[in-house]
Design a protein around this motif. Structure first.
Motif, PDB file in Angstrom:
ATOM      1  N   LEU A  51       0.944  -1.317   0.271  1.00 11.02           N
ATOM      2  CA  LEU A  51       0.326   0.183   0.034  1.00 11.02           C
ATOM      3  C   LEU A  51       1.244   0.976  -0.128  1.00 11.02           C
ATOM      4  O   LEU A  51       0.611   2.039  -0.890  1.00 11.02           O
ATOM      5  CB  LEU A  51      -0.837  -0.194   1.034  1.00 11.02           C
ATOM      6  N   GLU A  52       2.280   1.183   1.171  1.00 18.26           N
ATOM      7  CA  GLU A  52       2.766   2.433   1.191  1.00 18.26           C
ATOM      8  C   GLU A  52       3.625   2.445  -0.326  1.00 18.26           C
ATOM      9  O   GLU A  52       3.919   4.082  -0.720  1.00 18.26           O
ATOM     10  CB  GLU A  52       3.974   2.414   1.973  1.00 18.26           C
ATOM     11  N   THR A  53       4.070   1.529  -1.455  1.00 21.37           N
ATOM     12  CA  THR A  53       4.494   2.086  -2.855  1.00 21.37           C
ATOM     13  C   THR A  53       3.365   2.265  -4.037  1.00 21.37           C
ATOM     14  O   THR A  53       4.030   3.572  -4.446  1.00 21.37           O
ATOM     15  CB  THR A  53       4.608   0.462  -2.789  1.00 21.37           C
ATOM     16  N   MET A  54       1.999   1.562  -3.424  1.00 16.92           N
ATOM     17  CA  MET A  54       0.962   2.449  -4.168  1.00 16.92           C
ATOM     18  C   MET A  54       0.258   3.864  -3.991  1.00 16.92           C
ATOM     19  O   MET A  54       0.966   5.226  -4.951  1.00 16.92           O
ATOM     20  CB  MET A  54      -0.608   2.117  -3.954  1.00 16.92           C
ATOM     21  N   LYS A  68     -14.644  10.484   1.257  1.00 12.84           N
ATOM     22  CA  LYS A  68     -14.026  11.889   0.323  1.00 12.84           C
ATOM     23  C   LYS A  68     -11.630  11.339   0.717  1.00 12.84           C
ATOM     24  O   LYS A  68     -11.028  12.067   0.098  1.00 12.84           O
ATOM     25  CB  LYS A  68     -13.365  13.009   0.506  1.00 12.84           C
ATOM     26  N   SER A  69     -12.289  10.221   1.675  1.00 14.64           N
ATOM     27  CA  SER A  69     -10.494  10.295   2.641  1.00 14.64           C
ATOM     28  C   SER A  69      -9.853   9.044   1.451  1.00 14.64           C
ATOM     29  O   SER A  69     -10.171   8.255   0.660  1.00 14.64           O
ATOM     30  CB  SER A  69     -10.436   9.219   3.756  1.00 14.64           C
ATOM     31  N   ASN A  70      -8.305   8.419   0.878  1.00 10.76           N
ATOM     32  CA  ASN A  70      -7.728   8.586   0.749  1.00 10.76           C
ATOM     33  C   ASN A  70      -8.031   6.290   1.098  1.00 10.76           C
ATOM     34  O   ASN A  70      -7.426   6.620   2.419  1.00 10.76           O
ATOM     35  CB  ASN A  70      -5.930   8.543   0.575  1.00 10.76           C
ATOM     36  N   ILE A  71      -8.023   5.546   0.340  1.00 11.70           N
ATOM     37  CA  ILE A  71      -8.608   4.791   1.390  1.00 11.70           C
ATOM     38  C   ILE A  71      -7.145   3.512   1.842  1.00 11.70           C
ATOM     39  O   ILE A  71      -6.824   3.072   2.072  1.00 11.70           O
ATOM     40  CB  ILE A  71      -9.423   3.782  -0.661  1.00 11.70           C
ATOM     41  N   THR A  72      -6.110   4.030   0.731  1.00 14.95           N
ATOM     42  CA  THR A  72      -4.433   3.800   0.715  1.00 14.95           C
ATOM     43  C   THR A  72      -4.443   3.390   2.222  1.00 14.95           C
ATOM     44  O   THR A  72      -4.044   2.952   2.780  1.00 14.95           O
ATOM     45  CB  THR A  72      -3.730   4.185  -0.430  1.00 14.95           C
ATOM     46  N   ILE A  76      -4.033   1.054   5.474  1.00 13.81           N
ATOM     47  CA  ILE A  76      -2.605   1.538   5.759  1.00 13.81           C
ATOM     48  C   ILE A  76      -2.815   1.369   7.964  1.00 13.81           C
ATOM     49  O   ILE A  76      -2.411   0.764   8.298  1.00 13.81           O
ATOM     50  CB  ILE A  76      -1.669   2.261   5.567  1.00 13.81           C
ATOM     51  N   VAL A  77      -3.221   2.374   8.245  1.00 19.14           N
ATOM     52  CA  VAL A  77      -3.861   2.726   9.265  1.00 19.14           C
ATOM     53  C   VAL A  77      -4.846   1.483  10.153  1.00 19.14           C
ATOM     54  O   VAL A  77      -4.019   1.186  11.444  1.00 19.14           O
ATOM     55  CB  VAL A  77      -4.881   3.720   9.823  1.00 19.14           C
ATOM     56  N   ILE A  83      -2.106  -5.009  13.820  1.00 17.22           N
ATOM     57  CA  ILE A  83      -0.660  -5.776  14.339  1.00 17.22           C
ATOM     58  C   ILE A  83      -0.795  -5.218  15.699  1.00 17.22           C
ATOM     59  O   ILE A  83       0.274  -6.065  16.627  1.00 17.22           O
ATOM     60  CB  ILE A  83       0.374  -4.659  13.352  1.00 17.22           C
ATOM     61  N   VAL A  84      -1.044  -3.592  16.402  1.00 18.44           N
ATOM     62  CA  VAL A  84      -0.685  -3.673  17.567  1.00 18.44           C
ATOM     63  C   VAL A  84      -1.698  -4.937  18.408  1.00 18.44           C
ATOM     64  O   VAL A  84      -1.013  -5.443  19.568  1.00 18.44           O
ATOM     65  CB  VAL A  84      -1.598  -2.610  17.399  1.00 18.44           C
TER      66      VAL A  84
END
Length: 195
Positions: A51-54, A68-72, A76-77, A83-84
């Motif tokens: 996702l960070e690459t995209m 309207k936020s970025n799905i990528t 990631i969030v 992971i936490v």
């Protein structure tokens, strides 16, 4: 042909079923996840890197319609939150495969595929509790659609996008459950858990 049909019907009546390698792999991965939650972190980190690459590509932008936020960035969030969670999650016991439960689980997967919907309600409006009442009073179910990949399907259930109580994730780590069955029909997965 009649002899083969008779053998299959006999096996089914005895509760002996032929699970696919994908279904057995899913059970193996569920047990890996339950006994070693941190073992799934590399799979999540791999997705974050992708996702960070995209995200770094200015031509690649997909937005969520609702805000309207970025799905990528959104995923990631969410992956980082997962992971936490996996770092904090205590291991729980291995689930045993239940052949009798598999027949019920397979029937639900067939129903989902035939109706092309994701639901815990089965044929004739039957609930999961009704389907399994002869086996256990403590039951839970996960349904997923869209991926043939075992790990990807588990990650979708762990993320539990759009499910505020994270019920699918809770089912995967429920320490009270002792038996499991997994069925897959086309791209419909059903995981049933009982005590």
């Amino acid at each position: 042909m009649k002899k083969i049909t008779t053998i299959i019907l006999t096996l089914i009546s005895l509760g002996i079923t032929a699970q696919t390698s994908e279904e057995l792999e899913m059970i193996k991965m569920i047990n890996q996840l339950r006994t070693n939650p941190k073992s799934f972190i590399p799979y999540i980190e791999e997705r974050i890197k992708g996702l960070e690459t995209m995200k770094a590509n200015p031509k690649f932008t997909i937005t969520l319609r609702s805000n309207k936020s970025n799905i990528t960035e959104y995923y990631i969030v969410e992956y980082k939150k997962l992971i936490v969670f996996l770092n904090k999650q205590k291991p729980v016991s291995v689930l045993e495969l239940s052949n009798k439960l598999y027949l019920i689980t397979q029937n639900q997967a067939n129903y989902l595929d035939s109706t092309k919907q994701l639901t815990h309600i089965g044929p004739n409006g039957e609930t999961i509790g009704n389907r399994m009442k002869k086996m256990s009073s403590t039951v839970s179910e996960n349904c997923a659609w869209g991926s043939d990949d075992v790990v990807e399907t588990l990650i979708v259930l762990l993320l539990d996008y759009g499910v505020p109580n994270k019920g699918h994730r809770t089912n995967l780590f429920n320490p009270n459950m002792t038996r499991v069955a997994v069925a897959k029909v086309n791209q419909y997965w059903v995981q049933d858990f009982i005590k």
